[in-house]
Design a protein around this motif. Structure first.
Motif, mmCIF file in Angstrom:
data_model
loop_
_atom_site.group_PDB
_atom_site.id
_atom_site.type_symbol
_atom_site.label_atom_id
_atom_site.label_comp_id
_atom_site.label_asym_id
_atom_site.label_seq_id
_atom_site.Cartn_x
_atom_site.Cartn_y
_atom_site.Cartn_z
ATOM 1 N N ARG A 277 0.839 -1.207 0.000
ATOM 2 C CA ARG A 277 0.000 0.000 0.000
ATOM 3 C C ARG A 277 0.873 1.256 0.000
ATOM 4 N NH1 ARG A 277 -5.095 -1.660 0.610
ATOM 5 N NH2 ARG A 277 -5.433 -3.627 1.682
ATOM 6 N N ARG A 278 1.942 1.211 0.749
ATOM 7 C CA ARG A 278 2.872 2.351 0.777
ATOM 8 C C ARG A 278 3.520 2.550 -0.596
ATOM 9 N NH1 ARG A 278 5.635 5.811 3.913
ATOM 10 N NH2 ARG A 278 7.879 6.038 3.618
ATOM 11 N N ALA A 279 3.908 1.461 -1.241
ATOM 12 C CA ALA A 279 4.520 1.540 -2.573
ATOM 13 C C ALA A 279 3.550 2.179 -3.572
ATOM 14 C CB ALA A 279 4.934 0.149 -3.041
ATOM 15 N N ALA A 280 2.293 1.769 -3.531
ATOM 16 C CA ALA A 280 1.293 2.344 -4.439
ATOM 17 C C ALA A 280 1.115 3.832 -4.172
ATOM 18 C CB ALA A 280 -0.033 1.607 -4.290
ATOM 19 N N PHE A 281 1.109 4.213 -2.904
ATOM 20 C CA PHE A 281 0.959 5.615 -2.527
ATOM 21 C C PHE A 281 2.161 6.449 -2.966
ATOM 22 C CE2 PHE A 281 1.731 9.003 0.577
ATOM 23 C CZ PHE A 281 0.571 9.744 0.418
ATOM 24 N N LEU A 282 3.354 5.900 -2.825
ATOM 25 C CA LEU A 282 4.584 6.634 -3.125
ATOM 26 C C LEU A 282 4.939 6.691 -4.605
ATOM 27 C CD1 LEU A 282 6.882 5.365 -0.234
ATOM 28 C CD2 LEU A 282 5.804 7.620 -0.451
ATOM 29 N N CYS A 283 4.360 5.841 -5.418
ATOM 30 C CA CYS A 283 4.724 5.784 -6.835
ATOM 31 C C CYS A 283 4.400 7.109 -7.529
ATOM 32 C CB CYS A 283 3.987 4.644 -7.528
ATOM 33 S SG CYS A 283 4.376 4.531 -9.295
ATOM 34 N N PRO A 284 5.420 7.817 -8.019
ATOM 35 C CA PRO A 284 5.170 9.116 -8.654
ATOM 36 C C PRO A 284 4.374 9.019 -9.957
ATOM 37 C CG PRO A 284 7.465 8.500 -8.908
ATOM 38 C CD PRO A 284 6.838 7.476 -8.007
ATOM 39 N N ALA A 285 4.400 7.860 -10.596
ATOM 40 C CA ALA A 285 3.684 7.672 -11.856
ATOM 41 C C ALA A 285 2.328 6.997 -11.654
ATOM 42 C CB ALA A 285 4.529 6.851 -12.813
ATOM 43 N N GLN A 286 2.015 6.648 -10.425
ATOM 44 C CA GLN A 286 0.788 5.914 -10.099
ATOM 45 C C GLN A 286 0.670 4.648 -10.955
ATOM 46 O OE1 GLN A 286 -2.285 8.886 -10.494
ATOM 47 N NE2 GLN A 286 -1.891 9.653 -8.438
ATOM 48 N N ALA A 287 1.770 3.942 -11.063
ATOM 49 C CA ALA A 287 1.829 2.736 -11.886
ATOM 50 C C ALA A 287 1.476 1.467 -11.119
ATOM 51 C CB ALA A 287 3.227 2.590 -12.495
ATOM 52 N N ILE A 288 1.324 1.551 -9.810
ATOM 53 C CA ILE A 288 1.024 0.378 -8.980
ATOM 54 C C ILE A 288 -0.472 0.323 -8.711
ATOM 55 C CG2 ILE A 288 1.487 -0.793 -6.788
ATOM 56 C CD1 ILE A 288 3.984 -0.434 -8.546
ATOM 57 N N ARG A 289 -1.073 -0.824 -8.985
ATOM 58 C CA ARG A 289 -2.490 -1.056 -8.709
ATOM 59 C C ARG A 289 -2.611 -2.191 -7.702
ATOM 60 N NH1 ARG A 289 -3.019 3.283 -10.549
ATOM 61 N NH2 ARG A 289 -3.726 3.805 -12.623
ATOM 62 N N ILE A 290 -3.498 -2.029 -6.748
ATOM 63 C CA ILE A 290 -3.737 -3.069 -5.748
ATOM 64 C C ILE A 290 -5.230 -3.301 -5.624
ATOM 65 C CG2 ILE A 290 -1.626 -2.662 -4.433
ATOM 66 C CD1 ILE A 290 -3.269 -1.041 -2.447
ATOM 67 N N GLY A 291 -5.577 -4.479 -5.136
ATOM 68 C CA GLY A 291 -6.972 -4.830 -4.926
ATOM 69 C C GLY A 291 -7.098 -5.839 -3.806
#
Length: 68
Positions: A48-62
């Motif tokens: 969740r932290r990785a998704a939040f920190l990604c400057p390109a918003q390239a991480i998706r979680i579900g």
């Protein structure tokens, strides 16, 4: 939980690896690679932290095993 990465959006920031190196890596071009598409519960906060920190918003979680 599931995690996906959009490699076309990735800008090689590496923040995902810094947050959860057991789930994310970078290839030879510096683009994100998901090592663990269904991370263990103890890794969820880092994902969740990785998704939040990604400057390109390239991480998706579900929350389910499918993107549906």
């Amino acid at each position: 939980m599931w995690v996906r990465a959009d490699r076309e959006r990735c800008i090689s920031g590496g923040r995902c690896m810094a947050a959860t190196s057991g789930v994310f890596d970078q290839d030879d071009e510096g683009l994100v690679v998901v090592l663990t598409p269904s991370p263990a519960s103890e890794e969820e906060a880092g994902v969740r932290r990785a998704a939040f920190l990604c400057p390109a918003q390239a991480i998706r979680i579900g929350e389910s095993s499918t993107e549906g």
